[in-house]
Design an enzyme around this catalytic site. Structure first.
Site, PDB file in Angstrom:
ATOM      1  N   GLU A 188      -1.728  -1.784  -5.861  1.00  0.00           N
ATOM      2  CA  GLU A 188      -2.945  -1.160  -6.366  1.00  0.00           C
ATOM      3  C   GLU A 188      -2.636  -0.319  -7.604  1.00  0.00           C
ATOM      4  O   GLU A 188      -1.647   0.412  -7.641  1.00  0.00           O
ATOM      5  CB  GLU A 188      -3.551  -0.277  -5.276  1.00  0.00           C
ATOM      6  CG  GLU A 188      -5.000   0.080  -5.516  1.00  0.00           C
ATOM      7  CD  GLU A 188      -5.616   0.783  -4.322  1.00  0.00           C
ATOM      8  OE1 GLU A 188      -6.824   1.015  -4.351  1.00  0.00           O
ATOM      9  OE2 GLU A 188      -4.877   1.090  -3.369  1.00  0.00           O
ATOM     10  N   ASP A 247       0.864  -1.177   0.000  1.00  0.00           N
ATOM     11  CA  ASP A 247       0.000   0.000   0.000  1.00  0.00           C
ATOM     12  C   ASP A 247       0.903   1.230   0.000  1.00  0.00           C
ATOM     13  O   ASP A 247       1.562   1.522   1.001  1.00  0.00           O
ATOM     14  CB  ASP A 247      -0.926   0.007   1.224  1.00  0.00           C
ATOM     15  CG  ASP A 247      -1.833   1.230   1.246  1.00  0.00           C
ATOM     16  OD1 ASP A 247      -2.643   1.384   0.317  1.00  0.00           O
ATOM     17  OD2 ASP A 247      -1.704   2.044   2.185  1.00  0.00           O
ATOM     18  N   ASP A 276      -3.163   1.681   6.725  1.00  0.00           N
ATOM     19  CA  ASP A 276      -2.242   1.253   5.675  1.00  0.00           C
ATOM     20  C   ASP A 276      -1.960  -0.246   5.738  1.00  0.00           C
ATOM     21  O   ASP A 276      -1.905  -0.917   4.703  1.00  0.00           O
ATOM     22  CB  ASP A 276      -0.932   2.039   5.770  1.00  0.00           C
ATOM     23  CG  ASP A 276      -1.149   3.532   5.565  1.00  0.00           C
ATOM     24  OD1 ASP A 276      -2.143   3.894   4.905  1.00  0.00           O
ATOM     25  OD2 ASP A 276      -0.326   4.326   6.047  1.00  0.00           O
TER      26      ASP A 276
END
Length: 381
Positions: A281, A190, A360
């Protein structure tokens, strides 16, 4: 077998630098001239001129018309035309940007060399066609293997820094000592602004904030340049003191960019050597930069370059859809908490199972789980 690149800084004297700048100017002139011809031809015929026709019909007469185009090596002018044609024929197919007209001193200018520049590692020199024997800075001890297949050489000139570099792209067939991780190892990442990257196993990489730490120096230099700037006067005719400050500003920006790149390389190397599958991501960085409150921080953290490094370094790389609710979903029970959409919420308690989450860390665990399932589905197909 792997494609690698090495960059060396060149130590040129005044005469050699002048020859290189002339060659760069010729390449820029040919690029702009041919781009103008291509655009006019496309408006009339709705198609581009192929490279053989462009070279024979336009480049050869142009060299006969201007004697100064014969001063640099003929190959760099031909490669400039060839690269332009390749970009025009493939910019839609490959999603590239349309070629633009080049302006003097506004970007990194380079010439491609097809001849071997004859790198000599005994006295660290190289011989470049039409320029001569040039000294090479021995900043690192990296050398091109003797049996390597070299694709191309290019000499870059950075006008803002007044520095020259030699870049070599080659194919390395030698056995490397690269550490390959176990196939069972995987992690989710992340990326963020507060912390550069949070891994699903709890490891955190801090955001170094290279630009922010150098902003005071940058402000002082930019104010000094603003005081010395004369309105209504061309850039070439500005005072020598203004040009000195501009060179200092360019050097500071170059230093910041090198710091950022070095940190990204170190983090991406650690991830590629310790995890087989890396899930990240898929971020829309261009859209994030439109937010003027976050634009500087997003640009400073350099997510795009970091993710591109992971793509070619990692054994397996999996992107998770940007609309996947990684931060809002509880990693234990799957409950979706819409209140966590607010970025100021750094930790939250799941209303359904009561587990306390770090924003996170929870997101990285969800990305790891989703990326692993996508990867297994891809492999099974």
């Amino acid at each position: 077998m792997s494609i690698k690149a090495i960059k060396y800084e060149l130590k040129m004297n005044a005469t050699q630098t002048h020859k290189l700048r002339c060659a760069v100017g010729c390449v820029r002139f040919v690029h702009n001239y041919m781009l103008d011809i291509q655009q006019k031809h496309y408006e009339e015929n709705k198609k581009w001129i192929p490279y053989p026709t462009l070279s024979k019909k336009y480049l050869t007469p142009l060299k006969q018309q201007h004697d100064w185009l014969r001063e640099p090596s003929k190959w760099c002018l031909q490669v400039a035309c060839k690269n332009l044609c390749e970009n025009l024929f493939s910019f839609k197919k490959l999603g590239r940007s349309f070629p633009k007209f080049k302006r003097k001193g506004r970007c990194v200018e380079s010439i491609h060399i097809t001849e071997n520049p004859q790198l000599n590692y005994e006295d660290w020199t190289c011989k470049i066609a039409k320029i001569g024997k040039v000294k090479v800075y021995r900043g690192h001890n990296k050398r091109i293997p003797k049996d390597a297949k070299v694709y191309h050489y290019s000499v870059e000139y950075k006008p803002s820094l007044d520095r020259c570099f030699l870049s070599v792209v080659y194919e390395d067939n030698s056995l490397t000592n690269k550490r390959i991780p176990n196939k069972d190892t995987h992690c989710g990442i992340d990326v963020g602004i507060k912390t550069f990257a949070t891994l699903s196993d709890g490891k955190v990489f801090e955001n170094q904030k290279h630009l922010k730490s150098n902003l005071k120096k940058l402000r002082v230099l930019q104010r000094s340049a603003s005081r010395k700037y004369k309105k209504g006067v061309k850039t070439e005719e500005q005072s020598s003191n203004w040009k000195k400050v501009q060179r200092k500003i360019a050097k500071l920006h170059f230093h910041i960019a090198n710091q950022r790149q070095d940190y990204n390389h170190k983090v991406s190397k650690y991830l590629s050597e310790n995890y087989y599958l890396v899930s990240v991501e898929d971020l829309a960085v261009k859209n994030m930069v439109k937010n003027h409150r976050l634009a500087q921080a997003v640009s400073d953290v350099a997510w795009s370059s970091f993710l591109s490094m992971l793509k070619y370094k990692c054994q397996a790389y999996q992107e998770v859809d940007r609309f996947f609710a990684s931060s809002q979903t509880c990693g234990y029970c799957g409950y979706k908490n819409l209140k966590v959409k607010d970025l100021s919420v750094r930790s939250w308690v799941c209303p359904q199972c009561g587990v306390k989450h770090d924003r996170d860390l929870n997101a990285s665990k969800n990305i790891d789980r989703e990326g692993l399932s996508l990867w297994r589905r891809k492999v099974s197909q």
